[in-house]
Design a protein around this motif. Sequence first.
Motif, PDB file in Angstrom:
ATOM      1  N   ALA A 105      58.148  48.860  47.715  1.00  0.00           N
ATOM      2  CA  ALA A 105      57.236  49.695  48.525  1.00  0.00           C
ATOM      3  C   ALA A 105      55.785  49.331  48.225  1.00  0.00           C
ATOM      4  O   ALA A 105      54.940  49.289  49.131  1.00  0.00           O
ATOM      5  N   GLU A 106      55.510  49.036  46.958  1.00  0.00           N
ATOM      6  CA  GLU A 106      54.131  48.650  46.596  1.00  0.00           C
ATOM      7  C   GLU A 106      53.749  47.329  47.258  1.00  0.00           C
ATOM      8  O   GLU A 106      52.595  47.098  47.592  1.00  0.00           O
ATOM      9  N   ARG A 107      54.771  46.510  47.506  1.00  0.00           N
ATOM     10  CA  ARG A 107      54.493  45.217  48.141  1.00  0.00           C
ATOM     11  C   ARG A 107      54.231  45.407  49.643  1.00  0.00           C
ATOM     12  O   ARG A 107      53.335  44.785  50.197  1.00  0.00           O
ATOM     13  N   ILE A 108      55.002  46.263  50.288  1.00  0.00           N
ATOM     14  CA  ILE A 108      54.868  46.346  51.761  1.00  0.00           C
ATOM     15  C   ILE A 108      53.948  47.475  52.221  1.00  0.00           C
ATOM     16  O   ILE A 108      53.533  47.496  53.358  1.00  0.00           O
ATOM     17  N   ARG A 109      53.658  48.433  51.381  1.00  0.00           N
ATOM     18  CA  ARG A 109      52.741  49.529  51.682  1.00  0.00           C
ATOM     19  C   ARG A 109      52.987  50.159  53.060  1.00  0.00           C
ATOM     20  O   ARG A 109      52.132  50.106  53.946  1.00  0.00           O
ATOM     21  N   PRO A 110      54.152  50.780  53.251  1.00  0.00           N
ATOM     22  CA  PRO A 110      54.425  51.409  54.553  1.00  0.00           C
ATOM     23  C   PRO A 110      53.565  52.657  54.760  1.00  0.00           C
ATOM     24  O   PRO A 110      53.125  53.278  53.782  1.00  0.00           O
ATOM     25  N   ALA A 111      53.356  53.026  56.030  1.00  0.00           N
ATOM     26  CA  ALA A 111      52.545  54.212  56.339  1.00  0.00           C
ATOM     27  C   ALA A 111      53.244  55.487  55.876  1.00  0.00           C
ATOM     28  O   ALA A 111      52.610  56.437  55.420  1.00  0.00           O
ATOM     29  N   HIS A 112      54.572  55.486  56.028  1.00  0.00           N
ATOM     30  CA  HIS A 112      55.362  56.659  55.641  1.00  0.00           C
ATOM     31  C   HIS A 112      56.495  56.196  54.736  1.00  0.00           C
ATOM     32  O   HIS A 112      57.125  55.168  55.000  1.00  0.00           O
ATOM     33  N   ILE A 113      56.752  56.984  53.721  1.00  0.00           N
ATOM     34  CA  ILE A 113      57.877  56.683  52.829  1.00  0.00           C
ATOM     35  C   ILE A 113      58.694  57.964  52.693  1.00  0.00           C
ATOM     36  O   ILE A 113      58.140  59.043  52.452  1.00  0.00           O
ATOM     37  N   GLU A 126      62.270  67.462  38.945  1.00  0.00           N
ATOM     38  CA  GLU A 126      60.884  67.571  39.426  1.00  0.00           C
ATOM     39  C   GLU A 126      59.946  66.528  38.812  1.00  0.00           C
ATOM     40  O   GLU A 126      59.122  65.947  39.514  1.00  0.00           O
ATOM     41  N   ALA A 127      60.060  66.329  37.504  1.00  0.00           N
ATOM     42  CA  ALA A 127      59.107  65.421  36.844  1.00  0.00           C
ATOM     43  C   ALA A 127      59.248  64.005  37.404  1.00  0.00           C
ATOM     44  O   ALA A 127      58.260  63.319  37.687  1.00  0.00           O
ATOM     45  N   ARG A 128      60.500  63.587  37.590  1.00  0.00           N
ATOM     46  CA  ARG A 128      60.752  62.225  38.083  1.00  0.00           C
ATOM     47  C   ARG A 128      60.252  62.064  39.525  1.00  0.00           C
ATOM     48  O   ARG A 128      59.618  61.060  39.867  1.00  0.00           O
ATOM     49  N   ILE A 129      60.519  63.067  40.357  1.00  0.00           N
ATOM     50  CA  ILE A 129      60.113  62.954  41.767  1.00  0.00           C
ATOM     51  C   ILE A 129      58.585  63.054  41.876  1.00  0.00           C
ATOM     52  O   ILE A 129      57.956  62.349  42.669  1.00  0.00           O
ATOM     53  N   LYS A 130      57.999  63.918  41.041  1.00  0.00           N
ATOM     54  CA  LYS A 130      56.533  64.062  41.064  1.00  0.00           C
ATOM     55  C   LYS A 130      55.872  62.710  40.728  1.00  0.00           C
ATOM     56  O   LYS A 130      54.928  62.285  41.390  1.00  0.00           O
ATOM     57  N   ALA A 131      56.393  62.057  39.721  1.00  0.00           N
ATOM     58  CA  ALA A 131      55.816  60.760  39.325  1.00  0.00           C
ATOM     59  C   ALA A 131      55.949  59.749  40.460  1.00  0.00           C
ATOM     60  O   ALA A 131      55.019  58.981  40.749  1.00  0.00           O
ATOM     61  N   ALA A 132      57.106  59.770  41.149  1.00  0.00           N
ATOM     62  CA  ALA A 132      57.313  58.827  42.255  1.00  0.00           C
ATOM     63  C   ALA A 132      56.376  59.153  43.417  1.00  0.00           C
ATOM     64  O   ALA A 132      55.773  58.243  44.014  1.00  0.00           O
ATOM     65  N   VAL A 133      56.225  60.448  43.727  1.00  0.00           N
ATOM     66  CA  VAL A 133      55.346  60.849  44.837  1.00  0.00           C
ATOM     67  C   VAL A 133      53.911  60.426  44.525  1.00  0.00           C
ATOM     68  O   VAL A 133      53.213  59.866  45.387  1.00  0.00           O
ATOM     69  N   GLU A 134      53.490  60.647  43.290  1.00  0.00           N
ATOM     70  CA  GLU A 134      52.112  60.280  42.913  1.00  0.00           C
ATOM     71  C   GLU A 134      51.903  58.768  43.031  1.00  0.00           C
ATOM     72  O   GLU A 134      50.912  58.311  43.582  1.00  0.00           O
ATOM     73  N   ARG A 135      52.877  58.031  42.540  1.00  0.00           N
ATOM     74  CA  ARG A 135      52.740  56.560  42.550  1.00  0.00           C
ATOM     75  C   ARG A 135      52.704  56.027  43.982  1.00  0.00           C
ATOM     76  O   ARG A 135      51.884  55.174  44.312  1.00  0.00           O
ATOM     77  N   LEU A 136      53.579  56.566  44.849  1.00  0.00           N
ATOM     78  CA  LEU A 136      53.637  56.058  46.230  1.00  0.00           C
ATOM     79  C   LEU A 136      52.460  56.562  47.051  1.00  0.00           C
ATOM     80  O   LEU A 136      51.975  55.870  47.953  1.00  0.00           O
ATOM     81  N   SER A 137      51.964  57.747  46.738  1.00  0.00           N
ATOM     82  CA  SER A 137      50.806  58.278  47.473  1.00  0.00           C
ATOM     83  C   SER A 137      49.577  57.420  47.214  1.00  0.00           C
ATOM     84  O   SER A 137      48.701  57.302  48.078  1.00  0.00           O
ATOM     85  N   ARG A 138      49.529  56.811  46.040  1.00  0.00           N
ATOM     86  CA  ARG A 138      48.384  55.940  45.725  1.00  0.00           C
ATOM     87  C   ARG A 138      48.316  54.732  46.666  1.00  0.00           C
ATOM     88  O   ARG A 138      47.277  54.094  46.806  1.00  0.00           O
ATOM     89  N   LEU A 139      49.444  54.412  47.342  1.00  0.00           N
ATOM     90  CA  LEU A 139      49.451  53.296  48.306  1.00  0.00           C
ATOM     91  C   LEU A 139      48.841  53.729  49.631  1.00  0.00           C
ATOM     92  O   LEU A 139      48.709  52.937  50.559  1.00  0.00           O
ATOM     93  N   GLY A 140      48.563  55.031  49.756  1.00  0.00           N
ATOM     94  CA  GLY A 140      48.053  55.548  51.035  1.00  0.00           C
ATOM     95  C   GLY A 140      49.182  56.000  51.940  1.00  0.00           C
ATOM     96  O   GLY A 140      48.962  56.354  53.095  1.00  0.00           O
ATOM     97  N   ALA A 141      50.411  55.992  51.430  1.00  0.00           N
ATOM     98  CA  ALA A 141      51.563  56.392  52.249  1.00  0.00           C
ATOM     99  C   ALA A 141      51.683  57.912  52.292  1.00  0.00           C
ATOM    100  O   ALA A 141      51.344  58.588  51.326  1.00  0.00           O
ATOM    101  N   GLU A 142      52.173  58.416  53.433  1.00  0.00           N
ATOM    102  CA  GLU A 142      52.546  59.832  53.492  1.00  0.00           C
ATOM    103  C   GLU A 142      53.993  59.917  52.998  1.00  0.00           C
ATOM    104  O   GLU A 142      54.891  59.355  53.614  1.00  0.00           O
TER     105      GLU A 142
END
Length: 247
Positions: A86-94, A116-132
């Motif tokens: 996902a970090e490589r392709i940077r989709p608009a929505h994930i 929660e902790a695991r999903i929160k970390a994933a959401v934060e990491r993917l949101s940094r790509l600009g993805a919704e």
Amino acid sequence: MTQSNRMLLGVNIDHVATLRQARGTRYPDPVKAALDAEEAGADGITVHLREDRRHIQERDVLLLKDVLQTRMNFEMGVTEEMMVFAERIRPAHICLVPETRQELTTEGGLDVAGQEARIKAAVERLSRLGAEVSLFIDADERQIEASRRVGAPAIELHTGRYADAQTPSEVAEELKRVADGVAFGLGQGLIVNAGHGLHYHNVEAVAAIKGINELNIGHALVAHALFVGFKSAVAEMKALILAASRH
Ligand SMILES: CC(=O)[C@@H](O)[C@H](O)COP(=O)(O)O
Ligand SMILES: NCC(=O)COP(=O)(O)O
């Protein structure tokens, strides 16, 4: 993405790839299906790159990234391999989905409340790509509240139980569960999408639920496309959704 004032149709092209993978051919190409879907009015294209690569392949996602005119909704399991991709392709929505290798299809929603902790970390990491980032969950208040807590702006409610319901009372019960989930999600300030197992005969009741932003539909479209072509299949579905959601 802000909530649209008309209900959107996300076209899932996974099962075009299922047919291709069944014989190891170059056809049918999900990329062509995506372009046809866009021409027929799709608001976005959904793909699920499964761990076992049973349908969509990396090649499909990379090509789609270059050619889509709308936007990609990239469905992925919460694994390090998928995070890196996902970090490589940077989709608009994930959309984060649960995945079990042996399952026939996505059988239930992601257990956000239980991790929660695991999903929160994933959401934060993917949101940094600009993805919704959205979370594919059951229409369950506990999961919806947890989705808000982990910082996801959107959820997709799993409509599979509604689609599988047999008797009229089961159908009504499952539809109410989805409608209640939509209302509860909106109350939590979330964008609410829905999908799974929707087809030409069951979509209208879901499309009539006020407040749903987008319906993601795939298997039924690909099946109908065998008889009418992909563009017509998408256009017919879009017309049904727009008519039902206007009432
Ligand atoms: C998460 C989800 O609902 C979709 O990915 C969809 O069902 C198509 O893929 P599968 O049939 O492989 O589950
Ligand atoms: N997230 C649901 C989806 O993309 C489409 O599911 P289906 O219509 O193939 O069951």
